[in-house]
Write a protein that holds these residues in place. Sequence first.
Motif, PDB file in Angstrom:
ATOM      1  N   ILE A   1       0.846  -1.209   0.000  1.00 31.65           N
ATOM      2  CA  ILE A   1       0.000   0.000   0.000  1.00 31.65           C
ATOM      3  C   ILE A   1       0.872   1.246   0.000  1.00 31.65           C
ATOM      4  CG2 ILE A   1      -1.644   1.353   1.375  1.00 31.65           C
ATOM      5  CD1 ILE A   1      -2.860  -1.320   2.298  1.00 31.65           C
ATOM      6  N   ALA A   2       1.975   1.189   0.715  1.00 34.61           N
ATOM      7  CA  ALA A   2       2.868   2.349   0.801  1.00 34.61           C
ATOM      8  C   ALA A   2       3.427   2.735  -0.561  1.00 34.61           C
ATOM      9  CB  ALA A   2       3.996   2.061   1.785  1.00 34.61           C
ATOM     10  N   THR A   3       3.509   1.790  -1.491  1.00 34.55           N
ATOM     11  CA  THR A   3       4.048   2.092  -2.827  1.00 34.55           C
ATOM     12  C   THR A   3       3.014   2.761  -3.717  1.00 34.55           C
ATOM     13  OG1 THR A   3       3.371  -0.023  -3.823  1.00 34.55           O
ATOM     14  CG2 THR A   3       5.490   0.031  -2.639  1.00 34.55           C
ATOM     15  N   GLN A   4       1.701   2.629  -3.383  1.00 37.75           N
ATOM     16  CA  GLN A   4       0.593   3.153  -4.191  1.00 37.75           C
ATOM     17  C   GLN A   4       0.610   2.592  -5.611  1.00 37.75           C
ATOM     18  OE1 GLN A   4      -2.083   5.333  -3.118  1.00 37.75           O
ATOM     19  NE2 GLN A   4      -1.220   4.501  -1.223  1.00 37.75           N
ATOM     20  N   ASP A   5       1.219   1.403  -5.764  1.00 41.51           N
ATOM     21  CA  ASP A   5       1.297   0.736  -7.066  1.00 41.51           C
ATOM     22  C   ASP A   5       0.276  -0.396  -7.078  1.00 41.51           C
ATOM     23  OD1 ASP A   5       2.100  -1.273  -9.076  1.00 41.51           O
ATOM     24  OD2 ASP A   5       3.814   0.065  -9.388  1.00 41.51           O
ATOM     25  N   GLN A   6      -0.687  -0.310  -7.987  1.00 42.82           N
ATOM     26  CA  GLN A   6      -1.788  -1.270  -8.001  1.00 42.82           C
ATOM     27  C   GLN A   6      -1.299  -2.696  -8.227  1.00 42.82           C
ATOM     28  OE1 GLN A   6      -5.002  -0.214 -10.600  1.00 42.82           O
ATOM     29  NE2 GLN A   6      -6.067  -2.160 -10.345  1.00 42.82           N
ATOM     30  N   GLU A   7      -0.323  -2.876  -9.149  1.00 39.33           N
ATOM     31  CA  GLU A   7       0.166  -4.229  -9.432  1.00 39.33           C
ATOM     32  C   GLU A   7       0.848  -4.825  -8.205  1.00 39.33           C
ATOM     33  OE1 GLU A   7       2.606  -4.355 -12.873  1.00 39.33           O
ATOM     34  OE2 GLU A   7       1.007  -3.737 -14.256  1.00 39.33           O
ATOM     35  N   LYS A   8       1.658  -4.015  -7.513  1.00 46.34           N
ATOM     36  CA  LYS A   8       2.350  -4.510  -6.320  1.00 46.34           C
ATOM     37  C   LYS A   8       1.350  -4.838  -5.211  1.00 46.34           C
ATOM     38  CE  LYS A   8       6.726  -2.117  -7.177  1.00 46.34           C
ATOM     39  NZ  LYS A   8       7.699  -1.115  -6.678  1.00 46.34           N
ATOM     40  N   ILE A   9       0.313  -4.028  -5.106  1.00 47.39           N
ATOM     41  CA  ILE A   9      -0.703  -4.283  -4.071  1.00 47.39           C
ATOM     42  C   ILE A   9      -1.433  -5.587  -4.361  1.00 47.39           C
ATOM     43  CG2 ILE A   9      -2.888  -3.444  -3.110  1.00 47.39           C
ATOM     44  CD1 ILE A   9      -1.794  -0.580  -3.541  1.00 47.39           C
ATOM     45  N   ASN A  10      -1.813  -5.796  -5.627  1.00 47.08           N
ATOM     46  CA  ASN A  10      -2.511  -7.029  -5.984  1.00 47.08           C
ATOM     47  C   ASN A  10      -1.630  -8.248  -5.753  1.00 47.08           C
ATOM     48  OD1 ASN A  10      -4.831  -5.658  -6.697  1.00 47.08           O
ATOM     49  ND2 ASN A  10      -4.274  -5.498  -8.871  1.00 47.08           N
ATOM     50  N   ALA A  11      -0.318  -8.100  -6.074  1.00 45.64           N
ATOM     51  CA  ALA A  11       0.617  -9.215  -5.863  1.00 45.64           C
ATOM     52  C   ALA A  11       0.763  -9.523  -4.382  1.00 45.64           C
ATOM     53  CB  ALA A  11       1.974  -8.871  -6.474  1.00 45.64           C
ATOM     54  N   ALA A  12       0.843  -8.471  -3.557  1.00 41.20           N
ATOM     55  CA  ALA A  12       0.977  -8.662  -2.113  1.00 41.20           C
ATOM     56  C   ALA A  12      -0.264  -9.330  -1.536  1.00 41.20           C
ATOM     57  CB  ALA A  12       1.217  -7.315  -1.438  1.00 41.20           C
ATOM     58  N   ILE A  13      -1.424  -8.961  -2.054  1.00 44.09           N
ATOM     59  CA  ILE A  13      -2.667  -9.573  -1.574  1.00 44.09           C
ATOM     60  C   ILE A  13      -2.679 -11.062  -1.890  1.00 44.09           C
ATOM     61  CG2 ILE A  13      -5.162  -9.657  -1.979  1.00 44.09           C
ATOM     62  CD1 ILE A  13      -5.091  -6.604  -2.298  1.00 44.09           C
ATOM     63  N   SER A  14      -2.180 -11.429  -3.078  1.00 50.33           N
ATOM     64  CA  SER A  14      -2.122 -12.850  -3.456  1.00 50.33           C
ATOM     65  C   SER A  14      -1.210 -13.620  -2.512  1.00 50.33           C
ATOM     66  CB  SER A  14      -1.626 -12.989  -4.899  1.00 50.33           C
ATOM     67  OG  SER A  14      -2.544 -12.394  -5.793  1.00 50.33           O
ATOM     68  N   LYS A  15      -0.037 -13.047  -2.206  1.00 48.87           N
ATOM     69  CA  LYS A  15       0.898 -13.711  -1.291  1.00 48.87           C
ATOM     70  C   LYS A  15       0.307 -13.805   0.111  1.00 48.87           C
ATOM     71  CE  LYS A  15       5.124 -12.280  -3.709  1.00 48.87           C
ATOM     72  NZ  LYS A  15       6.388 -11.499  -3.603  1.00 48.87           N
ATOM     73  N   ALA A  16      -0.342 -12.714   0.548  1.00 51.56           N
ATOM     74  CA  ALA A  16      -0.929 -12.707   1.892  1.00 51.56           C
ATOM     75  C   ALA A  16      -2.021 -13.760   2.018  1.00 51.56           C
ATOM     76  CB  ALA A  16      -1.483 -11.323   2.203  1.00 51.56           C
ATOM     77  N   SER A  17      -2.777 -13.946   0.944  1.00 54.54           N
ATOM     78  CA  SER A  17      -3.845 -14.949   0.972  1.00 54.54           C
ATOM     79  C   SER A  17      -3.271 -16.348   1.148  1.00 54.54           C
ATOM     80  CB  SER A  17      -4.656 -14.880  -0.325  1.00 54.54           C
ATOM     81  OG  SER A  17      -5.287 -13.625  -0.443  1.00 54.54           O
ATOM     82  N   ALA A  18      -2.083 -16.579   0.579  1.00 57.31           N
ATOM     83  CA  ALA A  18      -1.448 -17.900   0.694  1.00 57.31           C
ATOM     84  C   ALA A  18      -0.915 -18.148   2.095  1.00 57.31           C
ATOM     85  CB  ALA A  18      -0.315 -18.009  -0.323  1.00 57.31           C
ATOM     86  N   LEU A  19      -0.665 -17.071   2.855  1.00 52.27           N
ATOM     87  CA  LEU A  19      -0.107 -17.211   4.205  1.00 52.27           C
ATOM     88  C   LEU A  19      -1.179 -17.384   5.278  1.00 52.27           C
ATOM     89  CD1 LEU A  19       2.661 -14.451   4.075  1.00 52.27           C
ATOM     90  CD2 LEU A  19       2.990 -16.925   3.965  1.00 52.27           C
TER      91      LEU A  19
END
Length: 502
Positions: free
Chosen positions: A483-501
């Motif tokens: 979220i701190a990057t305000q980059d939509q692609e990075k946010i979506n990627a982080a959400i995918s990784k977080a979901s796996a954890l």
Amino acid sequence: MAARKKKRELSEKAQKRIRQRNLHVGITVIAAIVIIFSVIQFTLWRYVSKVDEEHICKNVFIGKTDVSGMTKEEAVKAVNNTLGDYRNKQLVLKVKDQGADVSIEEMGAEVENIDKLAKKAVGYGKNGSIWSRYQKIHNLDKKKYVIDESFKVDEAKLRELIQERAVPLEQKAVNASASYNGSGFDLTDEAEGYTVDVDKSVKKIKNFMNKKWNYEDAEVELKLDTEEPTIKKADLESLQDELGSYTTNAGWGDRVQNIRRATELINGTVVMPGEEFSVEQATLPYTEENGYVAGSAYENGQIVESIGGGLCQVSTTLYNAVLYAELEVTRRAPHSMSVSYVEPSRDAMIAEGISDFKFVNNYDTPILIEGYIDGNNQLGFYIYGKDTRAAGHSVEFESETLETTEYTKKYVEDTESAVGSQETEGAGMDGSTARLWKVTYENGEEVSREVINNSTYQTSDVTVKVGTKSDNAEATKLVEEAIATQDQEKINAAISKASALK
């Protein structure tokens, strides 16, 4: 001589005796009269003195109420009780051949000056000379004495009752009307009406209650005023030309119902020369009872559901027809954000009590407004009248965008929502400034160009609330850093990784 003298002396003595006798008789008669008068006076005095000063004589009435033998206070109570017994009597308020019933109680009817009437009843037969008192009291054995009463009403209550029950019976004047039939105009006749003059009707009812009401059901003809129609058939005979028209796509969803309803309310309106027309006044109230439903509308940079949402497309479409008819626009405001159905600066917002679209008929003859949604879902407004513009005269309107401000998109943490969830706020619309040019042509050649309005439209920025709440600290940290990057692609990627954890 001596004999004559003696005879004269005897005559004088006789006359003296006669005078003395007459005097005695006169005194006796006077004494008898005095005695008789005194006896009569005494008898009358004894008769009238038997009357109780605090109580009313027998056979005395106040209106319908027998107050015989009562005190003043008892008489007041008795009269009020009598009126109470008749409180449900009806007074019919007549409006031509119709009537509205109101009860005596509803009008707040009371006996006027009741204390004064009771005092008069108590005093009857107790004032004046003994003879007049005797006559009054004696006559009560043969005939009752009635003190006339009058009534007063609560004017505020009466006025309210007239407004509530009689005014709806008015026959409003009917204006002549017109409709375009494809080749000409069908005209209908006007008709006079009548309205209740509330002030004069109140006065008439008060006068009736004060002088004529007798405790029975009754009726009163209310005072009426003739109402003349403001539009006559003869006025509409000048209709012959289309002055201006415009169409927009009505769109979809429940807002179409609101567009249709508002258009129905405006359709067929005749605006007389010099008269100002208000879209807001023509389409109020914005309620479900008036045929409106919840539809999309702008509010504080958001698209929300609001009763009557979509009405602005009606005012906007009519605004453009008015422009082509070259009527005088007296009030117009742009939307807070741009709309999709017309170019910038061609819109006209409606917001109850805040913004309205108004124009004046600046022609010398009436104009007719017709509006409808056709089978292709096109909303159209057509303005008819008598075109006095020169042959070969025409106008066009050009929208010019002066500046555009792109909306922003911002991602923020939502610590109360599950990690990876997203909630979007804001319409995501660019802001801009624009102006509208009126271009005039004569016989196909441009002869003038002028700015007729300037408009500013706000941006509607987007805020995306991203959930970061999780029992897994690593998952939360991944999303927070993205979220701190305000980059939509990075946010979506982080959400995918977080979901796996999880």
